[in-house]
Enzyme design. Structure first.
Site, mmCIF file in Angstrom:
data_model
loop_
_atom_site.group_PDB
_atom_site.id
_atom_site.type_symbol
_atom_site.label_atom_id
_atom_site.label_comp_id
_atom_site.label_asym_id
_atom_site.label_seq_id
_atom_site.Cartn_x
_atom_site.Cartn_y
_atom_site.Cartn_z
ATOM 1 N N ARG A 129 0.826 -1.230 0.000
ATOM 2 C CA ARG A 129 0.000 0.000 0.000
ATOM 3 C C ARG A 129 0.856 1.274 0.000
ATOM 4 N NH1 ARG A 129 -2.951 -3.013 3.864
ATOM 5 N NH2 ARG A 129 -4.796 -3.943 2.923
ATOM 6 N N LYS A 151 2.549 11.679 -11.135
ATOM 7 C CA LYS A 151 1.658 10.804 -11.911
ATOM 8 C C LYS A 151 2.403 9.518 -12.225
ATOM 9 C CE LYS A 151 -1.546 13.816 -14.351
ATOM 10 N NZ LYS A 151 -1.974 14.309 -15.676
ATOM 11 N N GLU A 193 8.205 18.347 -25.102
ATOM 12 C CA GLU A 193 7.552 18.761 -23.841
ATOM 13 C C GLU A 193 8.094 20.131 -23.386
ATOM 14 O OE1 GLU A 193 4.980 17.254 -22.531
ATOM 15 O OE2 GLU A 193 5.109 15.113 -22.964
ATOM 16 N N LYS A 243 6.432 23.171 -13.898
ATOM 17 C CA LYS A 243 5.524 22.060 -13.580
ATOM 18 C C LYS A 243 5.188 22.048 -12.092
ATOM 19 C CE LYS A 243 4.262 17.339 -14.369
ATOM 20 N NZ LYS A 243 4.460 16.093 -15.070
ATOM 21 N N GLU A 253 -5.204 17.118 -10.601
ATOM 22 C CA GLU A 253 -5.798 17.527 -11.878
ATOM 23 C C GLU A 253 -7.306 17.779 -11.775
ATOM 24 O OE1 GLU A 253 -3.886 15.681 -15.309
ATOM 25 O OE2 GLU A 253 -5.739 15.975 -16.442
ATOM 26 N N ARG A 257 -4.113 21.648 -13.636
ATOM 27 C CA ARG A 257 -3.090 20.715 -14.112
ATOM 28 C C ARG A 257 -3.373 20.217 -15.530
ATOM 29 N NH1 ARG A 257 0.243 16.061 -10.793
ATOM 30 N NH2 ARG A 257 1.448 15.365 -12.601
ATOM 31 N N ASN A 261 -1.539 19.100 -20.445
ATOM 32 C CA ASN A 261 -1.885 18.173 -21.526
ATOM 33 C C ASN A 261 -1.982 18.872 -22.879
ATOM 34 O OD1 ASN A 261 -2.014 15.843 -19.958
ATOM 35 N ND2 ASN A 261 -4.066 16.353 -19.245
ATOM 36 N N HIS A 264 -1.696 16.856 -26.018
ATOM 37 C CA HIS A 264 -1.776 15.445 -25.652
ATOM 38 C C HIS A 264 -3.090 14.776 -26.073
ATOM 39 C CE1 HIS A 264 1.813 16.465 -23.491
ATOM 40 N NE2 HIS A 264 1.919 15.296 -22.887
ATOM 41 N N HIS A 268 -1.971 11.509 -27.620
ATOM 42 C CA HIS A 268 -2.223 10.201 -27.003
ATOM 43 C C HIS A 268 -3.043 9.301 -27.931
ATOM 44 C CE1 HIS A 268 -1.481 11.205 -22.446
ATOM 45 N NE2 HIS A 268 -0.371 11.012 -23.126
ATOM 46 N N HIS A 281 6.455 9.212 -27.918
ATOM 47 C CA HIS A 281 5.583 10.162 -27.219
ATOM 48 C C HIS A 281 5.804 11.599 -27.717
ATOM 49 C CE1 HIS A 281 3.076 11.561 -23.935
ATOM 50 N NE2 HIS A 281 4.031 12.385 -23.542
HETATM 51 P P1 NAD Z 1 11.493 5.982 -22.354
HETATM 52 O O1 NAD Z 1 11.461 5.812 -20.916
HETATM 53 O O2 NAD Z 1 10.980 4.877 -23.207
HETATM 54 O O3 NAD Z 1 12.970 6.342 -22.790
HETATM 55 C C1 NAD Z 1 13.253 6.531 -24.152
HETATM 56 C C2 NAD Z 1 14.421 5.621 -24.625
HETATM 57 O O4 NAD Z 1 15.644 6.120 -24.094
HETATM 58 C C3 NAD Z 1 14.303 4.206 -24.120
HETATM 59 O O5 NAD Z 1 14.797 3.336 -25.092
HETATM 60 C C4 NAD Z 1 15.223 4.215 -22.888
HETATM 61 O O6 NAD Z 1 15.682 2.940 -22.552
HETATM 62 C C5 NAD Z 1 16.323 5.090 -23.385
HETATM 63 N N1 NAD Z 1 17.117 5.767 -22.374
HETATM 64 C C6 NAD Z 1 16.741 6.216 -21.156
HETATM 65 N N2 NAD Z 1 17.742 6.934 -20.606
HETATM 66 C C7 NAD Z 1 18.772 6.918 -21.477
HETATM 67 C C8 NAD Z 1 20.072 7.485 -21.502
HETATM 68 N N3 NAD Z 1 20.489 8.287 -20.523
HETATM 69 N N4 NAD Z 1 20.864 7.247 -22.549
HETATM 70 C C9 NAD Z 1 20.433 6.477 -23.598
HETATM 71 N N5 NAD Z 1 19.199 5.940 -23.654
HETATM 72 C C10 NAD Z 1 18.387 6.166 -22.606
HETATM 73 O O7 NAD Z 1 10.668 7.281 -22.797
HETATM 74 P P2 NAD Z 1 10.607 8.767 -22.202
HETATM 75 O O8 NAD Z 1 10.484 9.627 -23.381
HETATM 76 O O9 NAD Z 1 11.660 9.023 -21.217
HETATM 77 O O10 NAD Z 1 9.220 8.762 -21.423
HETATM 78 C C11 NAD Z 1 7.999 8.528 -22.094
HETATM 79 C C12 NAD Z 1 6.994 8.039 -21.101
HETATM 80 O O11 NAD Z 1 6.787 9.021 -20.101
HETATM 81 C C13 NAD Z 1 5.633 7.755 -21.702
HETATM 82 O O12 NAD Z 1 5.173 6.529 -21.232
HETATM 83 C C14 NAD Z 1 4.766 8.884 -21.194
HETATM 84 O O13 NAD Z 1 3.412 8.519 -21.070
HETATM 85 C C15 NAD Z 1 5.388 9.142 -19.855
HETATM 86 N N6 NAD Z 1 5.119 10.472 -19.307
HETATM 87 C C16 NAD Z 1 4.718 10.541 -18.024
HETATM 88 C C17 NAD Z 1 4.491 11.759 -17.452
HETATM 89 C C18 NAD Z 1 4.111 11.844 -15.993
HETATM 90 O O14 NAD Z 1 3.764 12.931 -15.535
HETATM 91 N N7 NAD Z 1 4.191 10.774 -15.263
HETATM 92 C C19 NAD Z 1 4.676 12.943 -18.183
HETATM 93 C C20 NAD Z 1 5.097 12.837 -19.506
HETATM 94 C C21 NAD Z 1 5.321 11.585 -20.067
HETATM 95 N N1 GLY Z 2 2.209 15.259 -18.067
HETATM 96 C C1 GLY Z 2 0.974 15.770 -17.536
HETATM 97 C C2 GLY Z 2 0.968 15.890 -16.049
HETATM 98 O O1 GLY Z 2 1.903 15.547 -15.374
HETATM 99 O O2 GLY Z 2 -0.031 16.317 -15.512
#
Ligand code: NAD
Ligand code: GLY
Length: 377
Positions: A129, A151, A193, A243, A253, A257, A261, A264, A268, A281
């Site tokens: 939990r 998130k 972003e 942010k 949100e 917040r 998006n 997005h 999405h 993304h």
């Molecule tokens: P990712 O985590 O898939 O990373 C992109 C690629 O880079 C992957 O192949 C990863 O293994 C590689 N990588 C990571 N660090 C590296 C480094 N230092 N050197 C070389 N390669 C590296 O993608 P991302 O773009 O980091 O994140 C996308 C995800 O984030 C999506 O799932 C999206 O929905 C999510 N997201 C979440 C939020 C949130 O608020 N939680 C906000 C925006 C996006």
């Molecule tokens: N990426 C959108 C949020 O964190 O609210």
């Protein structure tokens, strides 16, 4: 000790009775993780979750630093990619946490990009939990966005991030030197972003640079692509501040917040229609931002000049992505209804209402939306 050049952004969550956590931003600071865990968490065991691409790059450094401080550690090494932000990865983390007998006083550390951060955060939120959670974001996207604000989620075959929670980390350790191993395409994912923050800056309620963020981005493009240390550190810090300012006012949100998006709604839906393959993304969000800009102009919320200014900036950063012709606009329209952003059956859109100002609308008609989608091929 952490060097003088390291900077800290404080994320405050008033809803959680003045809870706050630091985002520690610096260069070559991964080896400080042991020291920092000791400072912020009274843990004995630490489970580090990463993936097959990141582990060989940074796993050893993290391991050394944690062992040096006397922690008992174990690793979960996930498959790489958005496709693996799913229930199987979540189960692998839960399983290892149970076998490793992690207790509530212990912690789970996410080492990687947004995918690792999101799935690991959800595992931390649900195991026993809730167990302490630390983020070590290694992509630009995760440093400026996903590691901030709590998130956490996994995808479901019917939609992105549909199963998740709000779960804040104990601290975030952001080492900008990890960006040196990213490909330019992956850097551009984060830059999509970053550009979004430029477009919504005023609505975030901050004005922390000497100029507008859009102007800053226009002036510093070459230094950003060259990963100039001072510029990148300033950029990552300012995005985190923008942010954090939004999350501080609206963690869950309920209203504000949603402005994060911007781009997005369409983005999405494109990702979902592509089955999370062949488009990442940032590319999807860049296309989505162009769609939202078009709708804003069509509704006369912004004038033609500002529309062009924003498009030119997206082009300056090489955001010249298109929707794949195998996905038609009706499919994307339908996909939008399966998204979290739908409220009372209506698709919610973040649109520009002025220079760097946005609002949420729920009355974009199908005809306008299809017209916007059709310019994105
Ligand atoms: P990712 O985590 O898939 O990373 C992109 C690629 O880079 C992957 O192949 C990863 O293994 C590689 N990588 C990571 N660090 C590296 C480094 N230092 N050197 C070389 N390669 C590296 O993608 P991302 O773009 O980091 O994140 C996308 C995800 O984030 C999506 O799932 C999206 O929905 C999510 N997201 C979440 C939020 C949130 O608020 N939680 C906000 C925006 C996006
Ligand atoms: N990426 C959108 C949020 O964190 O609210």
């Amino acid at each position: 000790m952490i060097s003088n050049k390291t900077q800290t952004v404080k994320v405050e969550i008033p809803a959680q009775q003045k809870y706050f956590y630091p985002i520690i931003i610096g260069e070559n600071i991964l080896d400080k993780v042991g020291e920092l865990v000791k400072k912020y968490i009274k843990a004995e065991k630490l489970l580090v979750v990463t993936n097959k691409k990141v582990y060989p790059l940074y796993g050893e450094k993290i391991k050394e630093s944690l062992l040096k401080e006397g922690f008992e550690i174990d690793f979960v090494i996930l498959e790489d990619g958005e496709k693996h932000k799913n229930i199987n990865s979540l189960e692998a983390i839960w399983q290892k946490a149970i076998e490793f007998k992690l207790e509530r006083k212990d912690a789970i550390i996410a080492l990687g990009g947004g995918v690792v951060g999101d799935v690991t955060g959800f595992a931390a939120a649900t195991y026993l939990r809730g167990i302490y959670f630390v983020q070590i974001p290694t992509t630009l996207l995760s440093q400026v966005d996903s590691s901030v604000g709590g998130k956490v989620a996994i995808n479901n075959k019917l939609g992105k991030n549909l199963i998740g929670s709000f779960y804040q980390p104990k601290f975030v350790l952001t080492d900008i030197s990890t960006l040196k191993t990213l490909s330019v395409e992956e850097l551009k994912v984060g830059l999509a972003e970053v550009l979004k923050y430029g477009i919504i800056e005023k609505s975030c309620g901050l004005n922390g640079l000497n100029t507008t963020f859009l102007q800053y981005l226009r002036q510093n493009k070459d230094a950003i692509f060259a990963l100039d240390t001072d510029i990148i550190q300033e950029l990552v810090k300012y995005c985190c501040e923008l942010k954090a300012a939004v999350v501080n006012k609206d963690e869950k949100e309920a209203g504000l917040r949603a402005i994060l998006n911007f781009g997005h709604t369409i983005g999405h839906a494109i990702e979902k229609c592509s089955n999370y393959e062949n488009i990442n993304h940032g590319q999807a969000i860049a296309i989505g931002m162009k769609g939202a800009l078009f709708i804003s102009k069509k509704r006369k919320l912004i004038d033609e000049n500002y529309y062009k200014t924003c498009l030119e900036l997206l082009d300056l950063y090489g955001m010249d992505y298109k929707i794949n012709k195998s996905i038609n606009s009706e499919m994307i329209y339908e996909a939008m209804f399966g998204d979290k952003k739908v409220l009372s059956g209506k698709i919610r859109f973040v649109l520009l209402t002025g220079e760097s100002e946005v609002s949420v609308f729920n009355d974009v008609d199908k005809e306008t939306l299809i017209e916007a989608l059709n310019i994105l091929y």
